[in-house]
Scaffold this active site. Structure first.
Site, PDB file in Angstrom:
ATOM      1  N   TRP A 169      66.417  73.230 -18.810  1.00 51.27           N
ATOM      2  CA  TRP A 169      65.039  72.812 -19.107  1.00 51.27           C
ATOM      3  C   TRP A 169      64.812  72.842 -20.613  1.00 51.27           C
ATOM      4  O   TRP A 169      64.221  71.943 -21.187  1.00 51.27           O
ATOM      5  CB  TRP A 169      64.053  73.740 -18.376  1.00 51.27           C
ATOM      6  CG  TRP A 169      62.636  73.359 -18.586  1.00 51.27           C
ATOM      7  CD1 TRP A 169      61.950  72.388 -17.919  1.00 51.27           C
ATOM      8  CD2 TRP A 169      61.735  73.898 -19.555  1.00 51.27           C
ATOM      9  NE1 TRP A 169      60.672  72.297 -18.393  1.00 51.27           N
ATOM     10  CE2 TRP A 169      60.517  73.208 -19.406  1.00 51.27           C
ATOM     11  CE3 TRP A 169      61.839  74.890 -20.529  1.00 51.27           C
ATOM     12  CZ2 TRP A 169      59.399  73.484 -20.181  1.00 51.27           C
ATOM     13  CZ3 TRP A 169      60.724  75.173 -21.311  1.00 51.27           C
ATOM     14  CH2 TRP A 169      59.519  74.471 -21.142  1.00 51.27           C
ATOM     15  N   LYS A 216      64.241  73.242  -9.040  1.00 53.47           N
ATOM     16  CA  LYS A 216      65.456  72.740  -8.408  1.00 53.47           C
ATOM     17  C   LYS A 216      65.835  71.343  -8.924  1.00 53.47           C
ATOM     18  O   LYS A 216      67.007  71.086  -9.222  1.00 53.47           O
ATOM     19  CB  LYS A 216      65.236  72.707  -6.893  1.00 53.47           C
ATOM     20  CG  LYS A 216      66.469  72.537  -6.058  1.00 53.47           C
ATOM     21  CD  LYS A 216      66.086  72.650  -4.571  1.00 53.47           C
ATOM     22  CE  LYS A 216      64.778  71.927  -4.358  1.00 53.47           C
ATOM     23  NZ  LYS A 216      64.302  71.866  -3.005  1.00 53.47           N
ATOM     24  N   PHE A 272      63.844  81.193 -17.385  1.00 54.75           N
ATOM     25  CA  PHE A 272      62.497  80.979 -17.933  1.00 54.75           C
ATOM     26  C   PHE A 272      62.360  81.832 -19.183  1.00 54.75           C
ATOM     27  O   PHE A 272      62.952  82.902 -19.280  1.00 54.75           O
ATOM     28  CB  PHE A 272      61.430  81.421 -16.926  1.00 54.75           C
ATOM     29  CG  PHE A 272      61.028  80.335 -15.981  1.00 54.75           C
ATOM     30  CD1 PHE A 272      61.963  79.798 -15.120  1.00 54.75           C
ATOM     31  CD2 PHE A 272      59.728  79.867 -15.928  1.00 54.75           C
ATOM     32  CE1 PHE A 272      61.612  78.791 -14.235  1.00 54.75           C
ATOM     33  CE2 PHE A 272      59.361  78.874 -15.044  1.00 54.75           C
ATOM     34  CZ  PHE A 272      60.298  78.334 -14.195  1.00 54.75           C
ATOM     35  N   ALA A 331      60.762  67.245   3.865  1.00 53.03           N
ATOM     36  CA  ALA A 331      61.823  68.166   4.279  1.00 53.03           C
ATOM     37  C   ALA A 331      61.374  69.049   5.442  1.00 53.03           C
ATOM     38  O   ALA A 331      62.052  69.998   5.787  1.00 53.03           O
ATOM     39  CB  ALA A 331      62.249  69.024   3.090  1.00 53.03           C
ATOM     40  N   THR A 353      65.009  70.087 -11.774  1.00 59.70           N
ATOM     41  CA  THR A 353      65.420  70.251 -13.171  1.00 59.70           C
ATOM     42  C   THR A 353      66.879  70.689 -13.240  1.00 59.70           C
ATOM     43  O   THR A 353      67.661  70.148 -14.041  1.00 59.70           O
ATOM     44  CB  THR A 353      64.501  71.291 -13.852  1.00 59.70           C
ATOM     45  OG1 THR A 353      63.145  70.867 -13.693  1.00 59.70           O
ATOM     46  CG2 THR A 353      64.825  71.455 -15.319  1.00 59.70           C
TER      47      THR A 353
END
Lengths: 563, 563
Positions: A416, A78, A388, A280, A80
């Site tokens: 990424w 997240k 990914f 959080a 990234t």
């Protein structure tokens, strides 16, 4: 980050090879004058909160909130995506600013080794950001523990407020993972060494002062909130506040620099504020309101992130943070990875390498629920698939088709691997969604709702559960909250991040569940009621082989082992 | 400071009205290039330790050590004289640099309200220096407690080193006065929450890491010293070191910025390094060797200060610090006030307002002893009378005559009232003494002396006492020190600062006393043997009305209540 498993360059290598601009240049690009900021080294600055006042007539930029599905051991990336989206917006010609939380040293030395984005979507200088940075967390640790010392000293010096040492609700903190400090007895050793009592240490990000720093709109608001913190009860059962000890001035003094947002940059020189970092679960989980507001004043688009999944981070951002900051988000980006969705579909981490459309299909339910949540808040949204290298074309196609079939805007993110360039599709979609989709933002509950109704609405409309069940302890605490007039605060539900329910094992999209409320705790300074479901660890432990074992400094003073 | 009692402007008012130069200008005046330093705000910088290497062929400036008589409640103003002397040297046309310790937040929030000189002889920005400054102490606190967490985690995760939890000698620290943390029990709460054991917190300035930071000559030396720290004994009674846990790299990483000396300025824009701040009892009590060496490279004169009186601070500076730093002091300034000498002559604080030549005459013995100490070290010296407004002309004349009659160089200092201008007589005398007096500097003992001989020599030649007496505990520890080969370290004697003896009530110049050695402790990383006489408090407590009660921030973010 698991993303790093089969590529050549590590995050720290990429970060250390980045061509950073002097921070003054970043500040100038934002239109800041020299008197608006102070340097902390060559690549960090604190921007004065007074700047907000100066810019009050300038229209606000659009606030983009990045959230995700329920986290899994596969990683969602997240941060990234948040950093990469900021970079990508700049790539497509927009004036974008990023706002992120500061990483905590505890997890950095323990498991994570750092948290400043990843790959070619990082904020830098990553070593500084991951270590002491500009000292904000240390200031919070100090203020928190100074208050504890003042409290114990009050008791030691005659206890005029008649504080009941058995009912002190203010613990101590360290920015470390240190399980041995969770439960301690202090004040041993005889008359001159304090009054013996039970105590414990939390990690600094769990400090109410961290939450307060992140919700305050200026230094005066900070002081008022500090003075309102509940620290104990007296022998008659009445609450004792910081203002009763008269130390809010000293605590504010200790935080007078920490309140100014920290300015850094991304690998592509996009301005980024990295400021504050509350949990959080027992807190609201996003960077400071001041950083978000300042970023939105200085940029046309401000990309920020909330902790954990949308059930925790985004809900709190939308019900707590926007109220404290008096601002409105323009769009929500929901980050998912095919790997994580497959885990929600029942796969183990080991099984992720193989294509598995069925598992992916089963996992979509988790994403579905979070999309419905954002719709319940009346907000436009975009699904971001954080790509990914193991993802197959068929898996990506399935996910895109599913979104199309259900009318969800979706874009692939390769930030990424490629930095901003890999996020231009996402950036364009985000800009378009803000421009063309209706925004009917409204929090899930009203502050005037009863505490039970507030919790019930979150459970029904966000978690997708049914009932709520209060322990007898929580019922008692509820009464005390009502008696003290704290029931008009928003609720901050502390729940496992791994499931929509309060049982971490129920992945995917559990149905017909009840949320069990173990305990209520008021954060009277931060201004919310913490609703504890299950057990929430506020002081992490270290693993058998802490990340610290790989850390070092080379002969030139450069960091080794952060990632 | 008691000096402020009948003048209009407080220290903080003077400091806040000072005309500071941008720190880059101060750096330039020292001949530093832009790449040698990094800014921390507008008026603070860290100067890279690599600068020392760059300047290695430049001849060293003269090191001036400022020490004092035994402190009394009347105050001596040693820091004020140190800062004022630096300013005065510049006034008479010399290129002078100052090196001081960083103040500790504990005493600042507790009793002292700050420590950055006083009146018109202060280092600035005093609010920053007195609060978080550049974060060095926070880095030390973090490294210290991280090590404690690694240690407890090692035990929790199976204890392969067989560490005996009853024989852990590494405590935890906070930079606060917090008596309730002196003796604690940690690791309670069952199996997942650590192994229960006794523990305690010291104040950060008592951390061995503080001593190490101040004695290290570079980052590699720092890492070596950290790896050598003794932290526990195993079940077989053998010592366990940091290197056995393999975390020296991580600890060095946490300290990689803290090692660089901090550059600030005085009210008169004299460059000042403020760096490190170990206790002057259980540690060696002066700013970092790196700051002193860097200052001496950059200035023709470097004025530095050692903690407490000459029996503690100067002795350690001359026997420990100069050995670690491989440098030689050029002259020692011994600060005395007429008020303090009168207290050594038997007066109470209330009786100080009246002229009392007899009391003053009786008190001279304390000064006498410290002068003899400096002579024993073979060093030239100057007596500095730090002038107070209550001092009568007859008292000043008596003191000057006494010095003249005994052949002691003496000068009056009015730097608190007049800044550098009030110290020109002292500055001239110091310069003259360096130029013309013989310097036969030699430490009091040889490192090859036995531990007993080292202690005996300090007691005889510095304290003016007779014998030494080891407790049975200390005798046992002495054996262990010999067995482990630590007996070639210098000794660091922890003794009350109020008396030359180990009894704080024996003011003036006690005779024929014995020093009672309660305990020995090895600081194997710092490289000295701590010799504990009497009880030494390594975690101060807060008073009934802490200074923090008067602290606040005004609407413009300015500090209130530091002094």
């Amino acid at each position: 980050m698991s993303e790093a498993s089969n590529v050549v360059k590590s995050d720290i290598e990429i970060a250390q090879n980045a061509e950073l601009e002097p921070i003054g240049k970043i500040a100038s690009k934002l239109g800041l004058e020299d008197t608006d900021w102070e340097p902390y080294g060559r690549y960090k600055a604190k921007v004065s909160v007074d700047t907000l006042n100066k810019l009050k007539n300038k229209p606000d930029g659009k606030v983009i909130l990045v959230t995700s599905i329920n986290p899994t051991p596969a990683g969602e990336g997240k941060s990234t995506v948040t950093v990469g989206l900021g970079q990508a917006l700049n790539k497509i010609g927009k004036n974008a600013v990023i706002a992120l939380r500061e990483p905590s040293l505890g997890p950095t030395m323990g498991l994570k080794g750092g948290a400043a984005g990843g790959g070619y979507a990082q904020v830098v200088p990553m070593e500084d950001i991951n270590l002491h940075f500009t000292g904000d967390f240390h200031a919070i640790t100090t203020a928190h523990n100074a208050l504890a010392a003042f409290l114990d000293n009050h008791i030691q010096q005659g206890n005029p407020l008649a504080i009941d040492p058995r009912r002190i609700v203010w613990k101590r903190v360290l920015d470390l993972n240190d399980r041995a400090l969770r439960h301690v007895i202090i004040g041993l050793g005889g008359k001159t060494n304090g009054v013996p009592r039970e105590d414990g240490f939390d990690i600094t990000v769990a400090s109410e002062i961290m939450a307060i720093l992140c919700l305050s709109k200026d230094l005066n608001d900070l002081k008022t909130r500090l003075s309102n913190m509940l620290i104990a009860y007296n022998y008659e059962g009445r609450p004792v506040f910081v203002r009763d000890l008269k130390v809010e001035g000293a605590l504010t003094l200790l935080l007078k620099d920490a309140i100014h947002p920290n300015l850094v940059q991304t690998l592509e020189n996009t301005p980024a504020f990295v400021h504050g970092g509350p949990f959080a679960n027992i807190a609201h989980g996003c960077n400071s309101v001041l950083a978000t507001k300042l970023g939105a004043k200085l940029g046309d688009y401000l990309v920020t992130e909330a902790g954990f999944g949308a059930d925790l981070g985004a809900e709190k951002f939308l019900d707590i943070t926007t109220r404290a900051g008096h601002f409105k988000p323009s769009v929500v980006v929901i980050v998912a990875t095919i790997r994580a969705l497959k885990m929600h579909g029942g796969l183990t981490k080991e099984e992720l390498k193989h294509e598995d459309i069925d598992a992916l299909a089963r996992g979509m339910e988790n994403l579905s629920c979070h999309i419905e949540t954002i719709k319940s808040f009346g907000l436009p949204y975009v699904v971001a698939i954080n790509h990914f290298i193991f993802d197959t074309d068929r898996e990506v196609a399935y996910l895109k088709d599913w979104c199309a079939a259900n009318g969800h805007p979706v874009a692939l993110s390769k930030v990424w691997e490629q930095g901003g360039e890999g996020g231009t599709e996402l950036a364009a979609l985000v800009v378009d969604t803000i421009a063309h989709k209706e925004n009917l933002f409204k929090p899930i509950y009203e502050l005037s709702d009863s505490v039970e109704d507030k919790i019930q609405k979150v459970v029904t409309k966000v978690y997708g559960g049914n009932g709520i069940e209060f322990s007898s302890k929580a019922q008692k605490q509820l009464k005390s909250i009502q008696q003290n007039g704290w029931d008009k605060f928003p609720v901050c539900i502390a729940k496992t991040q791994y499931s929509l329910s309060d049982d971490p094992k129920l992945i995917g999209r559990p149905k017909d569940f009840t949320i069990h409320i173990r305990e209520l705790k008021v954060s009277a300074g931060a201004g919310f009621i913490v609703v504890m479901t299950g057990s929430v660890l506020t002081m992490p432990g270290l693993p058998k082989h802490p990340a610290a074992l790989n850390m070092d400094v080379d002969d030139r003073g450069k960091a080794i082992g952060l990632f």
